[in-house]
Write a protein that holds these residues in place. Sequence first.
Motif, PDB file in Angstrom:
ATOM      1  N   GLY A 156       2.276   1.291  -9.330  1.00 57.68           N
ATOM      2  CA  GLY A 156       1.424   0.705 -10.217  1.00 57.68           C
ATOM      3  C   GLY A 156       1.483  -0.656 -10.440  1.00 57.68           C
ATOM      4  O   GLY A 156       0.700  -1.704 -10.954  1.00 57.68           O
ATOM      5  N   TYR A 157       2.104  -1.298  -9.255  1.00 61.04           N
ATOM      6  CA  TYR A 157       1.897  -2.630  -8.902  1.00 61.04           C
ATOM      7  C   TYR A 157       0.550  -3.055  -8.611  1.00 61.04           C
ATOM      8  O   TYR A 157      -0.163  -2.436  -7.871  1.00 61.04           O
ATOM      9  N   ASP A 200       1.211  -8.997  -8.000  1.00 55.83           N
ATOM     10  CA  ASP A 200       2.516  -9.221  -8.802  1.00 55.83           C
ATOM     11  C   ASP A 200       3.650  -9.800  -8.240  1.00 55.83           C
ATOM     12  O   ASP A 200       3.520  -9.752  -6.681  1.00 55.83           O
ATOM     13  N   HIS A 201       4.710 -10.307  -8.797  1.00 56.59           N
ATOM     14  CA  HIS A 201       5.965 -10.885  -7.949  1.00 56.59           C
ATOM     15  C   HIS A 201       6.961  -9.767  -7.925  1.00 56.59           C
ATOM     16  O   HIS A 201       7.006  -9.023  -9.057  1.00 56.59           O
ATOM     17  N   ILE A 202       7.749  -9.854  -6.840  1.00 54.80           N
ATOM     18  CA  ILE A 202       8.841  -8.763  -6.811  1.00 54.80           C
ATOM     19  C   ILE A 202      10.259  -9.505  -6.411  1.00 54.80           C
ATOM     20  O   ILE A 202      10.099 -10.586  -5.932  1.00 54.80           O
ATOM     21  N   GLY A 203      11.275  -8.806  -6.511  1.00 53.55           N
ATOM     22  CA  GLY A 203      12.579  -9.350  -6.149  1.00 53.55           C
ATOM     23  C   GLY A 203      12.539  -9.507  -4.656  1.00 53.55           C
ATOM     24  O   GLY A 203      12.315  -8.639  -3.915  1.00 53.55           O
ATOM     25  N   GLN A 204      12.949 -10.746  -4.115  1.00 52.26           N
ATOM     26  CA  GLN A 204      12.978 -10.838  -2.789  1.00 52.26           C
ATOM     27  C   GLN A 204      14.155 -11.203  -2.178  1.00 52.26           C
ATOM     28  O   GLN A 204      14.553 -11.145  -1.045  1.00 52.26           O
ATOM     29  N   GLU A 208       0.816  -1.411  -0.033  1.00 55.68           N
ATOM     30  CA  GLU A 208      -0.087   0.147   0.011  1.00 55.68           C
ATOM     31  C   GLU A 208       0.848   1.253  -0.058  1.00 55.68           C
ATOM     32  O   GLU A 208       0.479   2.239  -0.916  1.00 55.68           O
ATOM     33  N   SER A 209       2.005   1.230   0.723  1.00 52.48           N
ATOM     34  CA  SER A 209       2.766   2.508   0.783  1.00 52.48           C
ATOM     35  C   SER A 209       3.738   2.374  -0.236  1.00 52.48           C
ATOM     36  O   SER A 209       4.049   3.981  -0.371  1.00 52.48           O
ATOM     37  N   ASP A 210       4.211   1.456  -0.734  1.00 47.23           N
ATOM     38  CA  ASP A 210       5.530   1.726  -1.905  1.00 47.23           C
ATOM     39  C   ASP A 210       5.136   1.140  -3.262  1.00 47.23           C
ATOM     40  O   ASP A 210       5.324   1.795  -4.151  1.00 47.23           O
ATOM     41  N   LEU A 211       4.312   0.180  -3.171  1.00 49.75           N
ATOM     42  CA  LEU A 211       4.561  -0.465  -4.656  1.00 49.75           C
ATOM     43  C   LEU A 211       3.044  -0.189  -5.218  1.00 49.75           C
ATOM     44  O   LEU A 211       3.190   0.080  -6.311  1.00 49.75           O
TER      45      LEU A 211
END
Length: 864
Positions: free
Chosen positions: A289-290, A294-298, A282-285
């Motif tokens: 536009g995410y 969606d998948h992100i780097g972990q 909610e705050s960053d992604l």
Amino acid sequence: MSRNERRKRRLGEKARYALFVAGVILAFCYIAYGAYQLQIVDGPMYAEEAGVSGVKTIPVKGLRGMITDRNSVILAKSETVYNVTFQRTNAQNTEADYRAFSESILDTIDILESYGVSLNATTPLVFNEETGLWEFDFGSGVSEEVLKKREEIFRTNNWFTNTTTYPDAESIYVKLCQRYYLTDHYNKNDELEAAVRPNLNRDTTLKVIAVYNKMQENLFNSLPIVIANDVPFAAVSEIEGRSMALSGMGVEVGEKRTYPHGSLAASIIGYTGAIQSREYYESDLKPQGYALSDHIGQAGVEESMESWLTACISERQGSRVVEKDNTGKITRALSYTEPKDGNNVKLTLDVNFQQAAERAIAENVDAIRNEQETKMVNGEWLEQNRESIDKRNWEKNPIRLAETGMLVVMDVNNGDLLASAQYPTYDLNAMIAGGKAAAAVNGDTRKLTSHLAIQGRYEPGSIFKMVTGLAALTNHEVTGFTTATKISDGGRFMAYTRNEEDAPKCWTNYPQSHQDQTIVEGLSNSCNYFFYTLGSMLYGTGSDGLSSQQLLYKYAAQMGLTSKTGIQLPQEERSIVGNQQNLYDPTVSLREQVVDVPIITANSIKKLILEFGAGYGIEYDNARLDKTIKLLMDMAIESNSDKWVENARPILMSELNMTREMVMKAALMSNLWVYLNDIKWGGSQEIQMAIGQSITILTPMAVVRYVGALARGQVWNVNIIDSIISPEGEVLTQYQPSLFGTLDDSVQYLPKIQEGMRGVVDESGTARKYFRDWKYDADVWIMGKTGTSQVTIGGVKIDLENNAWFVCLAPQENPQIAVVSCVPQGYAGAQATRAVRDFVGWYLDDLNKVTEDLELPAGNQLAP
């Protein structure tokens, strides 16, 4: 008609006209309002009733960018796959709808599982086998406030905001089973409602609930959710063939991240995964536009280069404008805008270097482990370590042997990281697959997913001695030490103690072999007494009897050992070099201290005072006691040790109401002095730091940067990213070498340091045993240094648990690479030479390749 009458008549006509106009305006306003209500407010409802949902813009995303090595060998890429989706609209909430959806979900689960595909959906409801009740599991390692927020979101999404009616997970589970017709139950009219399928087991029921839960989380965006990834084509065909019967189900083309080389460079590359934190989303992604799905780097480069690699941000998304019916089915495509793929990231890593490094460190760790296990049953070793073995609480502190290792290789000319091998490694594809494969990786006690080269910190031992030597030479005006100065091993080093048994000494039992040593012999012999002497020279004293110059610490900082290396990877730990601030900083709380020594000291003092007070029948308030201890510790830093007892008495009397008789007791004050001494930096700590002990702990990445600086005096920021390349092949960003600093005042002394390092690997050096049968002449081709740091576990030191280091520059004539091997609990520094020896042997083979001249036929001989 009189004038007044005509006047009244005209006024009356005007009034009637005004009323007429007002009426017309009101009528038009009413019609406009009705049209607005019909089309804007209630339009979606009527559209759904009519079977038309209207026009919808669906985001379309390209593929995530690739990660390659410096030679464009692909290390990570994305492939298109088939995903199974599910969608339910807000209007579809009747009994018939839920029955149809539940039957559809169950049938789809049967199809997927017949092809070995698992659902990609979860629920916070878990069954406690011990209590036989359902409970919430909103994760661990977060604050109570975060857990409450997650429960609030779950309840809101699933219409359980009434905590009186639904106070716990048990009541919510029961209601969900009834809502989705997963169990037989009686409705509010006391009529029996049969489940869509009889006798569903708990696991299957939970899977259906998980699908609904995921749908509820994403209901606001009116888009299908993915419930199964990378589905085989045969399963896709079966689902599409039954699409009319499988309500809400669909198939879409998705993305799967793959790692062609499996476990190679896993700690560097990292992996992708689902968004774990709703708060972070909610705050960053979300603003970028995410979508929540969606998948992100972990980890690794996947995480640190997320903004370059991703295709999920708004500016790279395309769109598909479609018309949908009231069930969410697309009835017509109106337009399409092509998305952009993510950018490609090229690393400085060389796949060939990485493979050789991983092979070398794996074999080294296994060899050390075998030798340790052999030693443990050796009678001579057992007898030599009898005292330590008897003192150890083996149930609480079992033996720790070599099980992990790191080998790091850096280009000394620019700071490029060429290899960073870690053993054991793990298959990155297992993290994408999830399930048991990922659980096995995450559950391994050796912390497979941690990047130990930047997150592990270990006492360096004798590999730190080059820092001490250069610091003493560079500060020769203070130390009086030059390249011609000779120091002999005098046995026990008595400068900071009167008790000979407590005085440190060199590792050798034959001090006569360490006589008349210059810096060259001091390094070659790795003589502790030699470097105790240098540490004492650097420490010196100020007018108050305390060292205020911190010459050794400051020089270590110049070498980059007190800062992060600058490598473009997440979660790098900063190395720690000993000084007063790092040992104990009075300006911050105990929880904010850099090392754990202050907490251990505070606990020891607390135990001392509590036991002392108990002898007088006194109990102390915990908060007041903590405050007193902090005052005592701060006082110890601000005054000389000969004033501690005198200064401690009024603190104890005023804060804890101790009597004068109590604070005069030697049993209290002498022990208090001993504990306070543990947090006071002094000469005894400085000389231990001079040989790489004390509280100094370094990451292997910081060490490879420091060793690289010994080649030409350049301290580089370590670089893992070569460039960012667009999907079309354009270089968007070319990363340039970045200097952290230079050792301008020390360059003149580097030849002597290098000569000492050459001596380590020749026939007289500490690593000679492991280079005797090497195919290259070690004292011609490389220069290195061993390091053994003692490890205390449960208050006992056992040599098998020592950390092992070996550092190296190669080739010797004109160094090109710095190589660092680190094996925690690796027994002895010389043991860590194997990995470096094998890797550098491979490197020299490659460097010395000669292409033979081929005798080719004359041109006309090629013709028929």
